[in-house]
Scaffold this motif. Structure first.
Motif, short mmCIF file in Angstrom:
data_model
loop_
_atom_site.label_atom_id
_atom_site.label_comp_id
_atom_site.label_asym_id
_atom_site.label_seq_id
_atom_site.Cartn_x
_atom_site.Cartn_y
_atom_site.Cartn_z
N HIS A 180 9.02 14.44 -24.70
CA HIS A 180 7.68 13.74 -24.88
C HIS A 180 6.91 13.81 -23.56
O HIS A 180 7.41 13.80 -22.36
CB HIS A 180 7.69 12.33 -25.45
N PHE A 181 5.39 13.89 -23.87
CA PHE A 181 4.51 13.56 -22.65
C PHE A 181 3.57 12.57 -23.14
O PHE A 181 3.39 12.24 -24.33
CB PHE A 181 3.72 15.02 -22.23
N GLY A 182 2.91 12.06 -22.20
CA GLY A 182 1.75 10.94 -22.52
C GLY A 182 0.39 11.15 -21.88
O GLY A 182 0.45 12.10 -20.77
N MET A 183 -0.55 10.74 -22.42
CA MET A 183 -1.83 10.80 -22.11
C MET A 183 -2.46 9.30 -22.21
O MET A 183 -2.17 8.77 -23.28
CB MET A 183 -2.79 11.55 -22.89
N HIS A 184 -3.39 9.07 -21.07
CA HIS A 184 -3.69 7.42 -21.16
C HIS A 184 -5.09 7.30 -20.94
O HIS A 184 -5.62 7.95 -20.11
CB HIS A 184 -2.81 6.80 -20.02
N THR A 185 -5.82 6.27 -21.54
CA THR A 185 -6.92 5.78 -21.21
C THR A 185 -7.12 4.36 -20.52
O THR A 185 -6.22 3.64 -20.68
CB THR A 185 -7.89 5.62 -22.39
N ILE A 186 -7.88 4.63 -19.36
CA ILE A 186 -8.00 3.29 -18.43
C ILE A 186 -9.08 2.64 -18.51
O ILE A 186 -10.35 3.90 -18.20
CB ILE A 186 -7.58 3.66 -17.06
N LEU A 187 -9.47 1.46 -18.70
CA LEU A 187 -10.73 1.00 -18.62
C LEU A 187 -11.36 0.50 -17.21
O LEU A 187 -10.64 -0.44 -16.60
CB LEU A 187 -10.76 -0.43 -19.55
N LEU A 188 -12.10 0.98 -16.80
CA LEU A 188 -12.48 0.94 -15.33
C LEU A 188 -13.42 -0.01 -15.02
O LEU A 188 -13.35 -0.79 -13.85
CB LEU A 188 -13.02 2.14 -14.64
N ARG A 189 -14.28 -0.34 -15.82
CA ARG A 189 -15.40 -1.55 -15.60
C ARG A 189 -15.12 -2.64 -16.87
O ARG A 189 -16.16 -2.66 -17.60
CB ARG A 189 -16.68 -0.68 -15.51
N PRO A 190 -14.21 -3.31 -16.75
CA PRO A 190 -14.05 -4.37 -17.70
C PRO A 190 -15.09 -5.41 -17.77
O PRO A 190 -15.38 -5.63 -16.51
CB PRO A 190 -12.49 -4.82 -17.53
N THR A 191 -15.57 -5.91 -18.77
CA THR A 191 -16.44 -6.91 -18.63
C THR A 191 -15.65 -8.48 -18.85
O THR A 191 -16.27 -9.76 -18.80
CB THR A 191 -17.63 -6.93 -19.76
N THR A 192 -14.49 -8.20 -19.38
CA THR A 192 -13.51 -9.44 -19.27
C THR A 192 -13.06 -9.76 -18.16
O THR A 192 -12.58 -8.98 -17.33
CB THR A 192 -12.41 -9.24 -20.31
N THR A 193 -12.96 -11.22 -17.60
CA THR A 193 -12.38 -11.76 -16.63
C THR A 193 -11.52 -12.80 -16.98
O THR A 193 -11.68 -13.50 -18.20
CB THR A 193 -13.45 -12.32 -15.80
#
Length: 669
Positions: free
Chosen positions: A504-517
């Protein structure tokens, strides 16, 4: 002189394929047992050789370095006491002690990472998770992310998280630092944080090694004299090249170097913190060298836990930090005196903890724990920002070496001699050559984009999901809020879970500019007690929508040649529902369900003692001095005014370089 590594420098895949065939031929009777014994003996020899080559840590007698509060025995005094020997702390200790007239004490709760034989092996950092080298933190249940407690690995050793991360060399976007300066609202020292001014510290720590395979890198934008080695070292899986071509085919621009004034939008393989011999470079290995540790004015104490900062309070004067209290592994309490100042470099989690235990933080929260309030700073432990990653899983029909490592029979309670031998072969190959799959940094390639880039989505054949317009949380008109990541293996629970059988391989999404703190809060006044870590993942609709758009881009890339050619929709059953070959055909609501179930940290907590004006919830000023007290600074990722649009190790090191310069300038001659 002929080196053994030169003699054995054969292509990794060929060598491993040969070893695989050898294992298959020897799967019967005594020959198989002999092979297993030989492999085990070889691996043991390699590990022992590595162990005997380790540099001994500088661990002095605590009775001599600090006053023993149990016995009253006095110790030494220092000009600077640094709390925390992580990513930033090692930089500070090295740079401050360059001045022979400045006495420096570095206190670290963990031990030297170099005592662990796996510490320099790039791909082995997940072995640190849930170990003595990890704080083993968990969040509170996340109401908007499956009500799950999320595991947060944090390095408990010299070098901190630089000793247990993916070694991705990435500064973030230039506009990130301009926003840092803008948020200071004209305070003295604010302009020093613009990209134009701050970039010299990003270059100061780097020593770049040019590569003939990457001739388009403009070395004028790379550092050349710093202690942290960077380069295009390490293994690159076949799938990495396929992912790059697929991204270009759907409209991502190829970018020769993510770390230039041009910005980060585009796709390429990453620069790594790795040396030419395939070894991890950490701030411990780079900054706390044997030569540095031999300095008479530097003392490094490991295995000690700081409990609070001590302040001198004189009537009508601002309280001044004069000492720290810490305890050793036996529970004995000590006090280390600082003539000039104390610097907290304990990280985005433990720096706010120490501040609050010392009476600096939100007054209401401190009073609830009966802690006397020294300085009411609501920003301490607040404004926690982290990058969320969502992972998607796919079968690899090429059956690459690393894809096969996704499945570990031991995690299913089984022992597979063939799998064990394959892993031993990888270890032996790495130790003999400094090359091969174990030099992967796992995240071998990145792609950065804007969720509002209608042209990119159109080229990818994906209409922008609803709503058409969402809040722009980026730091500039050409700054990303989406990061896509390909990994040649897949995993569960930060590589600690039992992944199904197969390749298996993976692909990933990353949220760079969250508005949640979120927040960091004390559970009790016991420094050893578990903290209340609440990032409040996916609280805002904005964060969910950006991750949905990210998944849409991944779906387009997945079906683009040549990546599509390696996806295997057949083979082993998928009873757990982990595989995402149908990602492109899923509805927004189905993708949102995946996002909320799979959201995890990518190990980038920041902003919990942020640099900002006091009225905006700031904790430190542009000189990193804590508001309301004297003699106390903070230097780690907690001071980020807002999270950067990328990976956080590099800017943290640069912050430490700048902090060391500011501290030395403040010491009277």
């Amino acid at each position: 002189m002929v080196r053994l590594s030169d003699v054995l420098a054969v292509p990794s895949e060929r060598l491993l394929a040969s070893l695989e065939r050898l294992v298959t031929l020897c799967r019967t009777g005594g020959v198989y047992r002999i092979l297993a014994s030989t492999a085990a003996l070889g691996a043991l020899t390699v590990v022992l050789r590595f162990a005997f080559s380790l540099r001994k840590g500088k661990v002095p007698d605590l009775r001599r370095i600090a006053r023993n509060l149990t016995t009253g025995q006095r110790g030494s005094e220092y000009d600077i006491v640094i709390v925390g020997g992580g990513t930033a702390g090692c930089v500070l200790a090295s740079r401050l002690s360059e001045n022979p007239n400045v006495r420096v004490l570095l206190l670290e709760a963990g031990s030297s990472s170099l005592w662990n034989p796996l510490s320099r092996v790039p791909a082995m950092y997940p072995q640190y998770f849930h170990s003595e080298y990890d704080y083993n933190l968990y969040t509170v249940p996340q109401a908007h992310a499956g009500m799950k407690r999320k595991f947060w690995p944090r390095g408990k050793m010299l070098g901190g998280c630089s000793s247990m991360n993916a070694m991705i060399f990435h500064h973030g976007d230039p506009a990130d630092f301009d926003r840092w300066a803008e948020l200071q609202k004209g305070q003295d020292g604010a302009l020093a944080w613009t990209y134009k001014n701050f970039s010299r510290y990003l270059h100061k720590f780097e020593r770049y090694h040019p590569s003939k395979d990457h001739p388009l890198v403009d070395i004028s934008h790379r550092g050349s004299t710093g202690p942290m080695l960077s380069g295009h070292f390490g293994y690159c899986a076949y799938g990495t090249a396929r992912f790059l071509k697929a991204c270009v085919n759907i409209g991502f621009p190829f970018i020769p170097d993510f770390n230039t004034p041009r910005g980060t939008l585009g796709v390429n393989t990453v620069l790594t913190f790795m040396d030419p011999r395939g070894r991890r470079v950490t701030t411990e290995s780079a900054y706390l060298t044997a030569e540095v540790l031999s300095r008479a004015n530097l003392t490094v104490a490991t295995g000690v836990q700081v409990t609070r900062v001590v302040f001198e309070r004189v009537k009508d004067k601002v309280p001044r930090a004069v000492a720290v209290h810490f305890k050793d592994t036996h529970g004995d309490m000590f006090e280390a005196l600082a003539r000039h100042e104390i610097v907290l470099s304990a990280g985005a989690i433990h720096t706010p903890q120490i501040l609050m235990l010392s009476g600096i933080g939100p007054a209401k929260h401190l009073s609830s724990h009966s802690i006397p309030v020294l300085a009411d700073l609501p920003g301490v432990g607040s404004h926690l920002m982290d990058h969320i990653v969502v992972s998607y899983h796919f079968r690899d029909k090429t059956k690459s070496v690393l894809a096969g490592l996704s499945h570990d029979p031991r995690r299913h309670g089984k022992f597979d001699i063939s799998a064990t031998l394959r892993r031993l072969a990888l270890v032996v190959h790495y130790q003999l050559t400094g090359r091969g799959p174990l030099t992967t940094n796992v995240g071998e390639i990145l792609a950065f984009a804007r969720s509002s880039d209608a042209a990119l989505f159109a080229r990818a054949g994906v209409p922008l999901p609803t709503p058409d317009v969402i809040e722009d949380s980026t730091t500039g008109s050409h700054s990303p809020d989406i990061e896509l990541l390909f990994t040649p293996m897949a995993w569960l629970d930060h590589a600690c879970g039992a992944y199904p059988e197969g390749y298996h391989f993976g692909m990933h999404t990353i949220l760079l500019r969250p508005t949640t703190t979120g927040t960091i809060r004390l559970r009790s006044t016991d420094p050893s007690d578990e903290l209340l870590v609440d990032p409040q993942y996916l609280t805002t609709r904005h964060d969910v929508e950006v991750l949905i758009r990210s998944a849409r881009l991944l779906g387009a890339i997945l079906h683009q040649s040549p990546l599509a050619d390696m996806v295997d929709p057949s083979g082993y059953p998928d009873p757990t529902g982990l595989l995402n070959h149908d990602l492109a055909s899923k509805s927004d609501s189905e993708i949102e369900t995946l996002i909320r179930n799979r959201a995890e940290t990518i190990y980038h907590p920041t902003c919990t003692a942020r640099m900002a004006p006091l009225e905006d919830g700031g904790v430190v000023d542009p000189y990193l001095r804590v508001y309301g007290v004297n003699g106390l600074r903070v230097c780690d990722a907690s001071i980020f005014p807002t999270i950067t649009s990328g990976h956080t190790a590099s800017p943290t090191i640069a912050v430490a370089e700048k902090a060391a310069e500011m501290i030395l300038e403040s010491i009277p001659s």
